[in-house]
Each structure stands twice: as C-alpha cells, then as structure tokens.
Design a protein around this motif. Structure first.
Motif, short mmCIF file in Angstrom:
data_model
loop_
_atom_site.label_atom_id
_atom_site.label_comp_id
_atom_site.label_asym_id
_atom_site.label_seq_id
_atom_site.Cartn_x
_atom_site.Cartn_y
_atom_site.Cartn_z
N SER A 128 0.78 -1.24 -0.02
CA SER A 128 -0.06 0.06 0.09
C SER A 128 0.83 1.33 0.04
N PRO A 129 0.57 2.33 -0.83
CA PRO A 129 1.20 3.38 -0.77
C PRO A 129 0.98 4.51 0.25
N ILE A 130 1.60 5.35 0.52
CA ILE A 130 1.54 6.39 1.61
C ILE A 130 0.94 7.54 1.13
N PHE A 131 -0.19 8.00 2.08
CA PHE A 131 -0.64 9.23 1.83
C PHE A 131 0.00 10.54 2.54
N VAL A 132 0.27 11.89 2.40
CA VAL A 132 0.52 12.82 3.20
C VAL A 132 -0.86 13.19 3.85
N LEU A 133 -1.32 13.27 4.89
CA LEU A 133 -2.64 13.51 5.49
C LEU A 133 -2.62 14.67 6.32
N VAL A 134 -3.38 15.63 6.19
CA VAL A 134 -3.53 16.51 7.18
C VAL A 134 -4.89 16.69 7.89
N PRO A 182 -5.10 4.39 15.38
CA PRO A 182 -5.15 5.44 16.21
C PRO A 182 -4.29 6.48 15.65
N ALA A 183 -3.32 6.48 15.04
CA ALA A 183 -2.61 7.61 14.53
C ALA A 183 -3.24 8.46 13.73
N VAL A 184 -3.81 7.78 12.70
CA VAL A 184 -4.72 8.62 11.79
C VAL A 184 -5.95 9.20 12.43
N ALA A 185 -6.45 8.51 13.36
CA ALA A 185 -7.68 8.99 13.99
C ALA A 185 -6.94 10.40 14.96
N ALA A 186 -5.98 10.23 15.20
CA ALA A 186 -5.13 11.64 16.11
C ALA A 186 -5.19 12.91 15.19
N VAL A 187 -5.07 12.35 13.87
CA VAL A 187 -4.87 13.75 12.93
C VAL A 187 -6.20 14.16 12.82
N ALA A 188 -7.23 13.17 12.41
CA ALA A 188 -8.54 13.44 12.21
C ALA A 188 -8.97 14.34 13.35
N GLY A 189 -8.84 14.16 14.58
CA GLY A 189 -9.14 14.73 15.74
C GLY A 189 -8.68 15.93 16.24
N GLY A 190 -7.56 16.27 15.42
CA GLY A 190 -6.68 17.54 15.79
C GLY A 190 -5.69 17.51 16.90
N GLU A 191 -5.32 16.07 17.30
CA GLU A 191 -4.21 16.26 18.35
C GLU A 191 -3.12 16.39 17.63
N TYR A 216 -0.51 16.40 11.16
CA TYR A 216 -0.42 15.48 10.03
C TYR A 216 0.11 14.31 10.15
N ALA A 217 0.24 13.31 8.86
CA ALA A 217 0.58 11.87 9.34
C ALA A 217 1.14 11.46 7.87
N LEU A 218 1.97 10.75 7.86
CA LEU A 218 2.45 9.96 6.60
C LEU A 218 1.70 8.54 6.78
N ASP A 219 0.77 8.04 6.51
CA ASP A 219 0.08 6.58 6.58
C ASP A 219 -0.35 6.09 5.37
N THR A 220 -0.78 4.99 5.32
CA THR A 220 -1.02 4.19 4.20
C THR A 220 -2.59 4.65 3.54
N VAL A 221 -2.57 4.40 2.19
CA VAL A 221 -3.83 4.57 1.55
C VAL A 221 -4.95 3.70 2.29
N LEU A 274 -10.46 14.03 6.94
CA LEU A 274 -8.79 14.38 6.64
C LEU A 274 -8.66 14.82 5.21
N ARG A 275 -7.59 15.55 4.71
CA ARG A 275 -7.20 15.91 3.52
C ARG A 275 -6.00 15.13 2.87
N ALA A 276 -5.94 14.59 1.80
CA ALA A 276 -4.77 13.92 1.48
C ALA A 276 -4.10 14.91 0.37
#
Length: 321
Positions: free
Chosen positions: A123-129, A186-195, A198-203, A215-217
């Motif tokens: 799986s490739p990785i998104f830059v998520l904010v 939990p990492a991506v949920a933390a980004v979505a929750g504003g903790e 950003y994160a670099l995580d899988t599609v 989230l925005r990719a």
C-alpha cells in the motif's frame, strides 16, 4: 549500528526448499494463530483477517488473529520468533521489521529468528492533514510549516511511518515533532481529531477518513497517482522533489518451521490472492496483491535492510537502545 549492511543482508537468505511432504501431510490439524503486532483496525490487522478467513475456509481449521501491539511491533514479533516451529503460530510483519534492526539494537529477537513465508500486499502512503490546517496543497503545507518551525507535530504509528516522517522533514525542509502512536488506526484518528497536524500513513487506513471528509490527502508518496485517488498528486508532481515510500504486509514464521509447511502455506496464500473477491477487496482498500515465493519475500526484506539502513544513516537517527 553494530552490523554492516552486508552482514545484515545475509541473515535472511533462504535455502532452496527441499519439500519432503512429511510435516505438511496432515497440516493443519488444529487452529492456526496469526499474531498481529499492531492494534485492531490498521493495515496489518485487515490483511491478517482478510487472508486468515480464506485460509480457515480452505483448510477447515479456525484461523485466530491475535493482536499483540507494543514496543513498535517488537512484542508481537518476539512471540512469533519464540513460538514452537510447527506452523501453527505465524505473524504479520511490515517494513518495520527491517527498520527495527537498526533502531533497536537490544531487541529480544533477531530477523534471523523469523522465516519469510508469504507476501500479501502493498500500500502506498498518503500525506494526510487535519481539516484545521490552512493548506490545501502540499506546497502550501510545506510553506506553512517552514513559517512555523517546531509548531507542527506528525503522528507515527510504527518505524516505517517514523522513517518516512523524518525523511519527509529532511527532503521538504521542515521542522516538526514525531508523536508516537501504537498503530495506524489510532495515529490517523489522532490527525482527524486535531491532536496532531499531519501523518504519513497508508492509503488503506487513510482513504476512509479522506472520503468521509475528516482528513485531506495532499499527496501520495508513490511514482504514480493511485487509481482510487486520481486527484491526489504524487509528492514529485506537487513539489518537484523525489519522495517515495510505501509499505507491504507479509506472513513470517519461527525460523525452524519445516520447509514443506512453508511451501504449503505460501502456495495457499498465492491461491487466495488470485481470487477475484480478494483482489477486488484489496483494490477497494487501496492495496495491491503481492503474490510470490518465500525467497521473493526474503529478497524484499534484504532490499529494505539496505535502503532503510542508508536512510537512517543519512538522517542521523540513532539506535533507541
């Protein structure tokens, strides 16, 4: 680091299989346990359950997925390494396996204690904010971070997201702090929750939250755009700077597991990955099937040892213990 890349590459070389058929003749005769060294909901957990269900159906034995997160996958991987080598305990690993060889010099197991059995998918990785970040493109985000050094945090869920995050900082010229989480979900949920910002995580993990508008990719760290996210540019397209990272998932077993059991398990996984419903499901998740031999998997780990060893050296990251 205590071992050279050449020596490290040698620890995962596989012998040619001598399939006797003796050990695998009645295999499996009881439930199989798959240890996932991450919390539920992440990519490794999804892969274990997706393929595990089909294994159970084919072999008429339960396949139990056992989540054992902690210590950046080391707890679960150690359980696999020290399990009886009878084919009834396997584990899921990711590139974190190779990276941890450098980051954790006092681990209670070694790569040579685990035997590559079968690759599953990549799986490739998104830059998520998160949506509160006032940037809608990757160049805008980089410029914002450069104007606010040290004010942004990124969520890391494993060694691969940590290495990708630190490399991102170096390539893009930004200053941000790594905040560790126990898994991708939990990492991506933390980004979505504003903790964190950003994160670099899988599609695979990020796509549902992007589609839900949480989230925005801003970019994908692959050579080409993803068919499920055709509007998301590659990092190279967005910035003119090469930046490629992705992850893979695969099954490993204790090192001494018999060759014929490894062969039987591998062949069944390859068969499952060719099933139309599995291919469709993986594609819907943003993953790509990776059928191959155990030696293909060993080669992949060996290549990752060389790649990530060089990255760790170039980014001046030091061993954690």
């Amino acid at each position: 680091m205590h071992m050279t890349l050449t020596k490290l590459a040698g620890v995962i070389a596989l012998p040619l299989m001598m399939i006797s058929g003796a050990a695998a003749a009645g295999y499996p005769e009881k439930p199989i346990r798959i240890i996932v060294p991450y919390p539920p909901g992440g990519g490794a957990d999804v892969m274990a359950r997706l393929v595990g269900q089909k294994l159970g159906e084919a072999w008429g034995q339960p396949v139990v997925v056992d989540n054992k997160p902690g210590a950046d996958t080391q707890i679960g991987s150690e359980l696999v390494a020290k399990a009886p080598p009878d084919g009834y305990t396997l584990g899921i690993v990711t590139p974190t396996l190779a990276i941890n060889k450098y980051l954790y010099t006092k681990a209670n197991y070694d790569i040579k204690d685990l035997r590559p059995v079968a690759l599953i998918a990549s799986s490739p990785i998104f830059v998520l904010v998160n949506n509160e970040v006032p940037a809608t493109t990757l160049p805008d985000f980089i410029a914002l971070a450069q104007r606010n050094p040290g004010k942004f945090n990124y969520a890391g869920s494993s060694s691969i997201s940590f290495i990708a995050g630190e490399s991102f900082k170096k390539v893009m010229g930004i200053d941000a702090k790594h905040i560790p989480y126990k898994g991708s979900a939990p990492a991506v949920a933390a980004v979505a929750g504003g903790e964190v910002q950003y994160a670099l995580d899988t599609v695979l993990v990020g796509k549902p939250l992007v589609e839900a508008g949480k989230l925005r990719a801003l970019a994908i760290t692959a050579r080409q755009r993803h068919p499920l996210a055709p509007d998301v540019p590659t990092a190279l397209e967005a910035t003119g700077k090469e930046f490629e990272f992705g992850t893979w998932y695969g099954f490993v077993a204790p090192a001494a597991v018999p060759d014929d059991i490894v062969a039987k398990f591998n062949q069944e996984v390859v068969r499952i990955l060719a099933m139309p419903d599995i291919k469709k499901r993986l594609e819907s998740l943003g993953g790509f099937p990776m059928p191959g031999t155990p030696q293909d998997f060993a080669d992949r780990i060996r290549d990752d040892l060389a790649r990530y060893g060089a990255i760790i050296k170039s980014t001046n990251l030091t061993a954690i213990n």
